[in-house]
Enzyme design. Sequence first.
Site, PDB file in Angstrom:
ATOM      1  N   ASP A 173      39.766  41.223 119.842  1.00 45.96           N
ATOM      2  CA  ASP A 173      39.850  41.705 118.463  1.00 45.96           C
ATOM      3  C   ASP A 173      39.458  43.184 118.399  1.00 45.96           C
ATOM      4  O   ASP A 173      38.677  43.660 119.248  1.00 45.96           O
ATOM      5  CB  ASP A 173      38.901  40.910 117.562  1.00 45.96           C
ATOM      6  CG  ASP A 173      39.339  39.467 117.400  1.00 45.96           C
ATOM      7  OD1 ASP A 173      40.533  39.181 117.588  1.00 45.96           O
ATOM      8  OD2 ASP A 173      38.474  38.625 117.093  1.00 45.96           O
ATOM      9  N   TYR A 208      31.056  36.079 127.185  1.00 42.56           N
ATOM     10  CA  TYR A 208      30.846  36.949 126.031  1.00 42.56           C
ATOM     11  C   TYR A 208      29.358  37.064 125.698  1.00 42.56           C
ATOM     12  O   TYR A 208      28.589  36.129 125.921  1.00 42.56           O
ATOM     13  CB  TYR A 208      31.548  36.390 124.786  1.00 42.56           C
ATOM     14  CG  TYR A 208      33.036  36.294 124.875  1.00 42.56           C
ATOM     15  CD1 TYR A 208      33.849  37.373 124.530  1.00 42.56           C
ATOM     16  CD2 TYR A 208      33.652  35.115 125.289  1.00 42.56           C
ATOM     17  CE1 TYR A 208      35.231  37.278 124.602  1.00 42.56           C
ATOM     18  CE2 TYR A 208      35.036  35.008 125.365  1.00 42.56           C
ATOM     19  CZ  TYR A 208      35.816  36.095 125.025  1.00 42.56           C
ATOM     20  OH  TYR A 208      37.183  35.994 125.101  1.00 42.56           O
ATOM     21  N   ASP A 221      34.407  37.491 111.101  1.00 44.81           N
ATOM     22  CA  ASP A 221      33.688  38.605 111.724  1.00 44.81           C
ATOM     23  C   ASP A 221      33.356  39.649 110.659  1.00 44.81           C
ATOM     24  O   ASP A 221      33.637  39.469 109.470  1.00 44.81           O
ATOM     25  CB  ASP A 221      34.482  39.213 112.888  1.00 44.81           C
ATOM     26  CG  ASP A 221      35.843  39.774 112.459  1.00 44.81           C
ATOM     27  OD1 ASP A 221      36.012  40.116 111.267  1.00 44.81           O
ATOM     28  OD2 ASP A 221      36.736  39.878 113.318  1.00 44.81           O
ATOM     29  N   ARG A 240      34.736  33.472 117.247  1.00 41.52           N
ATOM     30  CA  ARG A 240      34.473  33.540 115.805  1.00 41.52           C
ATOM     31  C   ARG A 240      34.318  32.138 115.217  1.00 41.52           C
ATOM     32  O   ARG A 240      33.426  31.883 114.404  1.00 41.52           O
ATOM     33  CB  ARG A 240      35.623  34.267 115.100  1.00 41.52           C
ATOM     34  CG  ARG A 240      35.604  35.778 115.269  1.00 41.52           C
ATOM     35  CD  ARG A 240      36.834  36.400 114.655  1.00 41.52           C
ATOM     36  NE  ARG A 240      38.052  36.064 115.397  1.00 41.52           N
ATOM     37  CZ  ARG A 240      39.242  35.850 114.832  1.00 41.52           C
ATOM     38  NH1 ARG A 240      39.358  35.902 113.512  1.00 41.52           N
ATOM     39  NH2 ARG A 240      40.297  35.585 115.564  1.00 41.52           N
TER      40      ARG A 240
END
Length: 296
Positions: free
Chosen positions: A38, A66, A80, A172
Amino acid sequence: MNGILLLDKPTGLTSNAALQAVKQLYAARKAGHTGSLDPLATGLLPICFGEATKISGFLLDADKHYTVTCRFGVQTSTGDAEGEVISERPVEGLTERQIAAALTDFAGEIEQIPPMYSALKHKGERLYKLAREGVEVEREPRAVTIHAIELLDCNLPEATIRVHCSKGTYVRTLVEDIGEQLGCGAHVAALRRTGVGPFNEAGMLTVAKLETVEADGGHYALDQLLLPIESGLAHWPGVKLSGDAAFYLRQGQPVLVPQAPTEGWVRLYEGESQFLGMGEVLDDGRVAPRRLMSIS
């Protein structure tokens, strides 16, 4: 030009925009990235040049790592920090221990409903385009695997977690689901990808670094930063072929290889070090060519 670059994608840039910037620097005719990040996210974006694009699917299918900062108490339209706030709930009483305990419930195989703000398609239309038009469609749950999840830091209303997950995992959605389980909602405040398959953040290079290298040493210096194609396949076993076996394999014929694995994908080499590509072991034990490199 063939090889893999480990780009450290900056925030605010789409993965495709980052790819085009690097492609222009290298004056490359053929290049592709191996899994979008993203615009909000930063971190590891492997870019494959030339013949390396033939193995991009292996990196797309690889596990990812991550580091994500969760903001509790606020839910957004996109999941987000770029989205509009759609609900706010109090976080008074929420503790670090409660968050750590909630994370354990998300380890292992779980089901996720893909977010509307994603690149998945519905009747040929990207979901994020529909979402921007205010349209929401039903999405089928998908099974993903969270190999490991741990709390790194907690400074409420934010907390930082580390996630090791399978392909197809929406971080997310994971954060939103954790927030719902805790009863306060949550969204991703910051996201950084630190690992893709065999690669980690140790070898990453920023666009600014690449520009400096190009200014100082030209394209030759840039080429020296590329990793060999087979580095993206390090977790698959290697098979060494004789000259005769390599010849027949290049003609598309399966070959018998002494002491080869009995199943799965394998890296193929002629002799000790000439990488040929990827093969697959057939039911009868022969090794069939699958992704061969056109490199002289």
